[in-house]
Design a protein around this motif. Structure first.
Motif, PDB file in Angstrom:
ATOM      1  N   SER A  29      -1.988   9.053   1.233  1.00  0.00           N
ATOM      2  CA  SER A  29      -1.978   9.303  -0.215  1.00  0.00           C
ATOM      3  C   SER A  29      -3.272   8.967  -0.937  1.00  0.00           C
ATOM      4  O   SER A  29      -3.362   9.197  -2.151  1.00  0.00           O
ATOM      5  CB  SER A  29      -0.836   8.481  -0.828  1.00  0.00           C
ATOM      6  OG  SER A  29      -0.957   7.111  -0.502  1.00  0.00           O
ATOM      7  N   TYR A  30      -4.261   8.434  -0.228  1.00  0.00           N
ATOM      8  CA  TYR A  30      -5.466   7.996  -0.922  1.00  0.00           C
ATOM      9  C   TYR A  30      -6.546   9.073  -0.946  1.00  0.00           C
ATOM     10  O   TYR A  30      -7.575   8.892  -1.546  1.00  0.00           O
ATOM     11  CB  TYR A  30      -6.013   6.720  -0.277  1.00  0.00           C
ATOM     12  CG  TYR A  30      -5.094   5.528  -0.466  1.00  0.00           C
ATOM     13  CD1 TYR A  30      -5.263   4.640  -1.514  1.00  0.00           C
ATOM     14  CD2 TYR A  30      -4.044   5.327   0.414  1.00  0.00           C
ATOM     15  CE1 TYR A  30      -4.401   3.572  -1.683  1.00  0.00           C
ATOM     16  CE2 TYR A  30      -3.170   4.256   0.250  1.00  0.00           C
ATOM     17  CZ  TYR A  30      -3.361   3.402  -0.800  1.00  0.00           C
ATOM     18  OH  TYR A  30      -2.502   2.337  -0.962  1.00  0.00           O
ATOM     19  N   TYR A  48       0.856  -1.193   0.000  1.00  0.00           N
ATOM     20  CA  TYR A  48       0.000   0.000   0.000  1.00  0.00           C
ATOM     21  C   TYR A  48       0.886   1.234   0.000  1.00  0.00           C
ATOM     22  O   TYR A  48       2.110   1.161   0.105  1.00  0.00           O
ATOM     23  CB  TYR A  48      -0.928   0.002   1.224  1.00  0.00           C
ATOM     24  CG  TYR A  48      -0.179   0.174   2.533  1.00  0.00           C
ATOM     25  CD1 TYR A  48       0.015   1.429   3.093  1.00  0.00           C
ATOM     26  CD2 TYR A  48       0.359  -0.925   3.202  1.00  0.00           C
ATOM     27  CE1 TYR A  48       0.735   1.579   4.284  1.00  0.00           C
ATOM     28  CE2 TYR A  48       1.056  -0.790   4.387  1.00  0.00           C
ATOM     29  CZ  TYR A  48       1.241   0.471   4.923  1.00  0.00           C
ATOM     30  OH  TYR A  48       1.955   0.626   6.083  1.00  0.00           O
ATOM     31  N   ARG A  54       1.276   5.582  -1.492  1.00  0.00           N
ATOM     32  CA  ARG A  54       1.314   6.331  -2.752  1.00  0.00           C
ATOM     33  C   ARG A  54       0.014   6.186  -3.532  1.00  0.00           C
ATOM     34  O   ARG A  54      -0.002   6.281  -4.764  1.00  0.00           O
ATOM     35  CB  ARG A  54       2.503   5.919  -3.612  1.00  0.00           C
ATOM     36  CG  ARG A  54       3.870   6.131  -2.969  1.00  0.00           C
ATOM     37  CD  ARG A  54       4.978   5.986  -3.986  1.00  0.00           C
ATOM     38  NE  ARG A  54       6.302   6.168  -3.394  1.00  0.00           N
ATOM     39  CZ  ARG A  54       7.380   6.483  -4.078  1.00  0.00           C
ATOM     40  NH1 ARG A  54       7.312   6.644  -5.397  1.00  0.00           N
ATOM     41  NH2 ARG A  54       8.553   6.630  -3.478  1.00  0.00           N
ATOM     42  N   GLY A  55      -1.077   5.932  -2.829  1.00  0.00           N
ATOM     43  CA  GLY A  55      -2.386   5.848  -3.466  1.00  0.00           C
ATOM     44  C   GLY A  55      -2.634   4.591  -4.265  1.00  0.00           C
ATOM     45  O   GLY A  55      -3.628   4.507  -5.001  1.00  0.00           O
ATOM     46  N   ALA A  85      -6.282   0.456  -2.774  1.00  0.00           N
ATOM     47  CA  ALA A  85      -6.924   1.387  -3.703  1.00  0.00           C
ATOM     48  C   ALA A  85      -8.164   0.754  -4.333  1.00  0.00           C
ATOM     49  O   ALA A  85      -9.143   1.455  -4.651  1.00  0.00           O
ATOM     50  CB  ALA A  85      -5.944   1.820  -4.781  1.00  0.00           C
TER      51      ALA A  85
END
Length: 292
Positions: free
Chosen positions: A291-292, A157, A159-160, A165
């Motif tokens: 990041s999400y 997970y 960095r989005g 995601a």
């Protein structure tokens, strides 16, 4: 070191590139086409396709001091074995590192055991059914003078990206957070930047014939990941369990089984032996404030 990197354009490969270059290494990216990508910071770019082992002939030139194989498997054991042969053979007798990317799904469900380590026997689910054979093929190169290493990441997970995601997207489109399998399902997780630092440690100092679990958190309840994904998507409420048949319709039966896999896996060995220090936010915290 000059490092040949397969999968360099991917989610994990992009992060690994950044960490390798920050540590002073030169990345030679193996890509499917010759279109330049100067923003990626590669030292050089070679054309080759890991679904076509013949295209890899000559990729590992004498100046290549290490290979990190991040590209996803082809789904064909013979093809993937031929790729290992093409990439590892030029390293024989040099003591140079060959780092192969596997995954914790080769362990299967860990059951009542808590935080199983690298010594645990493999019991792969179908989506990675032949992967232990490829691991063994890689590790056999240690007897040929290659510093052969296997890294098994958990659920990646940060960095989005990664599987979390998918949970965010599903919560947004379905109007409710959801998870798959039994209520108590747990995922071993790792932040993509922590994982990249493990690859760096592996290529720099892991011993030949070694296997390492890339796991930051050993067993994160998937319900909590789903709940956080729902908050990111702006969807309130408790996560709902999705029946197995419905999951298979959406994701296909192989990936559905993987999403429902309950595991508790330790990453302690790499912390001790390689001085790996995963310190990014956990999966739930990253979803809620990252990041999400």
């Amino acid at each position: 070191m000059k490092v040949l990197l397969t999968g360099a354009t991917g989610y994990i490969g992009s992060a690994v590139t950044e960490h390798l270059t920050a540590a002073g290494h030169q990345v030679v990216a193996l890509t499917r086409n010759s279109e330049p990508q100067p923003a990626r910071g590669w030292h050089a770019q070679l054309v080759g396709d890991t679904s076509d082992p013949a295209s890899l002939a000559g990729a590992v030139t004498p100046d290549i001091e290490a290979v990190i194989h991040l590209a996803p498997p082809s789904g064909d054991a013979e093809v993937d074995t031929a790729v290992i042969e093409a990439l590892a053979t030029p390293l024989r007798g040099t003591g140079r590192p060959f780092v192969y990317t596997s995954g914790v799904w080769v362990l299967g469900a860990t059951g009542a055991a808590q935080e199983v380590g690298e010594e645990a026997p493999t019991n792969p689910i179908d989506i990675v059914g032949y992967r232990p054979l490829i691991e063994r093929r890689v590790l056999d190169e240690a007897a040929e003078g290659v510093r052969a290493v296997v890294v098994r990441p958990g659920i990646v997970y940060g960095r989005g990206g990664g599987i979390p995601a998918i949970l965010v997207d599903r919560a947004r489109t379905q109007g409710a957070p959801e998870y798959y399998g039994e209520e108590g399902v747990r995922w071993p997780t790792v932040h993509v930047d922590d994982l990249s630092e493990l690859f760096l440690a592996a290529v720099e100092r892991a011993e030949a014939g070694s296997v390492w679990h890339g796991v930051g958190e050993s067993a994160v309840p998937v319900r909590e990941i789903a709940r956080a994904a729902g908050r990111v998507a702006g969807v309130a409420g408790d996560p709902k369990a999705v029946p197995a048949a419905q999951v298979a319709e959406v994701f296909g039966p192989l990936f559905a089984d993987a999403l429902a896999l309950d595991q508790s896996v330790s990453g302690a060995a790499a912390r001790t032996a390689l001085d790996w220090k995963p310190n990014r936010p956990g999966a739930v915290a990253e979803l809620e404030s990252g990041s999400y």
